[in-house]
Design a protein around this motif. Structure first.
Motif, short mmCIF file in Angstrom:
data_model
loop_
_atom_site.label_atom_id
_atom_site.label_comp_id
_atom_site.label_asym_id
_atom_site.label_seq_id
_atom_site.Cartn_x
_atom_site.Cartn_y
_atom_site.Cartn_z
N SER A 424 0.85 -1.20 0.00
CA SER A 424 0.00 0.00 0.00
C SER A 424 0.88 1.24 0.00
N GLY A 464 -8.42 2.43 -4.33
CA GLY A 464 -7.33 1.96 -3.47
C GLY A 464 -6.81 3.03 -2.54
N GLY A 468 -7.29 2.43 1.27
CA GLY A 468 -6.02 1.91 1.75
C GLY A 468 -5.67 0.54 1.20
N ALA A 470 -3.95 -2.35 -1.09
CA ALA A 470 -2.59 -2.52 -1.58
C ALA A 470 -2.58 -2.62 -3.10
#
Length: 520
Positions: A424, A464, A468, A470
């Motif tokens: 992330s 994303g 959050g 990845a």
């Protein structure tokens, strides 16, 4: 073709045709006969193998002919180049008229002629004059250098000697002259070449496509002579003594030896660099990488104690989903029910403020993503960085992209399976957090730059950034095998990733190299 007559003799300063013929040893009265005999004197010709133009207009092309005694048998076996008779005087006569232009091969592995075939199109005149100048500078008399126009866009530069010289020696001379003329690598060929596999097109004919006359040229201006003047020029050509050639070949051998020495040094240097590329530094105490045990303990804490503060519900949901799927081995339907029940408890405790129906939608989105996350629970491996990888990272000129690529390299070493790993933007920020973290927008911008430049591939999940999630990465770099560990270095939360890069590089490079890499 015109004949040689009294007017022609008077033009060249002779009182009569007989005096003119005696002066030049001419036995014939036609230009064809005279020039044919001169060709035979200057070139050691292989009469059993030659090239000749067949066809007319756009169909005209050079083909190779070869004399064979058993002609009928050769044709029966499909030998298209077979000829019933060797090259003859009639072949030269057709050459001079332009009906069937000739190209000859040297007889055997020695030759008493050598030519530069300059076919550089628009640059041909410049390249030709450079070759002429180099030959003169190397000691070849001007009257021993002969230039003819190809009839197309190129030129031939010829030398003739009174004795035969091995074709390999001629080619050494040719390579030396091109080197001294700064023309190595240009479209310039030698005739005869090594192996004697390519024919040499003779002058004093008409180009089979352009119709231009392949005339001899003025050595200074490359201005072509007329037909009669070109035949007269051929008559005046005299071979140069072999002693004028051998010193150049001696220098050519010395140059070739020096080139080979430099090539050997270069190869040795390359081998050293390849050995250096396999040098590696091991990173110890890499505490920014969460181990499988760390992740399992986090999930257990969340399941038994719940959230500790507001604003952490979504990330905790993702942690639980990863644990329940990868470690506990539950199916997505069971996971959904477990996490919904857990979420209702957090809402009841006042630690989650999002309505349960929205939480359910977010849980469903995470569960769609979970099956693609193989690798997030990889055990952290021993991390080592090779010099080849440092070279790769520092080949990125932009500082932000370099830092981002370095962070991705470290993450890949911890979690990649079959080259693919998940990271992330927050994970990247942890590695690049001093003096301040790299902003999410900066990460996004320069990640795209690395993709466009062919350093990485990146599969960014929808929403994303906000959720959050990845990103899936693959580094487009072939790892070095059999790395040689030369040192180790400790890396913990107190050290920024950029500082780690400098510290590792300092163990592999000289200070001057570090400054050139802008890492010192």
């Amino acid at each position: 073709m015109p004949k040689i007559d009294r007017q022609h003799a008077l033009k060249h300063g002779h009182k009569s045709l007989a005096e003119f013929k005696d002066g030049y040893g001419i036995r014939y009265t036609t230009l064809q006969q005279r020039s044919r005999e001169k060709f035979k004197q200057l070139y050691n010709i292989d009469y059993s193998r030659w090239g000749v133009v067949i066809g007319v207009d756009s169909e005209a092309r050079y083909v190779t002919k070869q004399y064979v005694e058993n002609f009928e048998e050769a044709k029966t076996h499909g030998m298209k180049s077979a000829s019933k008779f060797p090259m003859s005087d009639a072949s030269f006569n057709r050459h001079f008229t332009g009906l069937n232009p000739l190209a000859i091969f040297a007889y055997g592995d020695h030759s008493r002629y050598f030519g530069f075939d300059v076919d550089s199109k628009d640059q041909a005149p410049i390249h030709t004059l450079k070759i002429i100048r180099t030959l003169i500078d190397e000691g070849i008399p001007e009257d021993a250098i002969h230039v003819s126009f190809s009839g197309g866009k190129g030129y031939h530069v010829e030398l003739f000697t009174d004795k035969h010289l091995h074709i390999d020696r001629w080619n050494e001379l040719g390579a030396y002259v091109l080197h001294k003329s700064n023309l190595t690598g240009q479209p310039i060929e030698f005739r005869p070449n090594k192996g004697n596999g390519h024919a040499w097109k003779l002058p004093l004919t008409y180009h089979h496509k352009t119709g231009n006359f392949a005339a001899y040229c003025d050595l200074q201006t490359l201005e072509p002579f007329g037909v009669l003047e070109s035949h007269d020029y051929l008559l005046r050509i005299q071979p140069v003594g072999i002693d004028d050639i051998t010193p150049i070949i001696t220098r050519a051998k010395a140059m070739q030896a020096e080139i080979q020495r430099k090539e050997a040094d270069t190869k040795a240097s390359q081998r050293k660099e390849q050995q250096k590329a396999r040098q590696a530094v091991v990173i110890t105490d890499a505490r920014l990488f969460r181990t499988e045990d760390d992740k399992i303990n986090t999930a257990h804490r969340l399941l038994t104690r719940g959230l500790v503060e507001q604003g952490t519900r979504w990330r905790a949901t993702r942690e639980l989903a990863l644990y329940l799927f990868h470690i506990a081995g539950n199916d997505t339907e069971t996971i959904r029910a477990q996490i919904l029940e857990w979420t209702e408890k957090q809402i009841a405790a006042g630690l989650a403020l999002t309505p349960i129906d929205q939480c359910a939608r977010e849980i469903d989105a995470i569960l769609e993503w979970i099956p693609t996350t193989d690798g997030l629970y990889s055990t952290v491996r021993e991390i080592s960085v090779t010099r080849a990888e440092i070279d790769w990272v520092t080949s990125v000129s932009n500082r932000y992209r370099r830092d981002l690529l370095w962070a991705l390299l470290l993450r890949s070493k911890a979690y990649a399976r079959n080259g693919t790993f998940y990271t992330s933007d927050r994970d990247i920020q942890k590695l690049l957090n001093k003096p301040r973290p790299m902003h999410f927008a900066v990460i996004s911008k320069h990640r795209q730059g690395l993709v466009e430049k062919g350093y990485i591939t990146a599969d960014i999940p929808k929403n994303g950034y906000y959720e959050g999630l990845a990103t899936t990465y693959r580094l487009l770099f072939e790892p070095v095998e059999e790395a040689e560990v030369i040192d180790s270095i400790s890396f913990d939360d107190g050290l920024d990733g950029r500082a780690l890069l400098r510290a590792i590089a300092a163990k592999m490079y000289e200070p001057k190299q570090l400054r050139a890499m802008k890492l010192a």
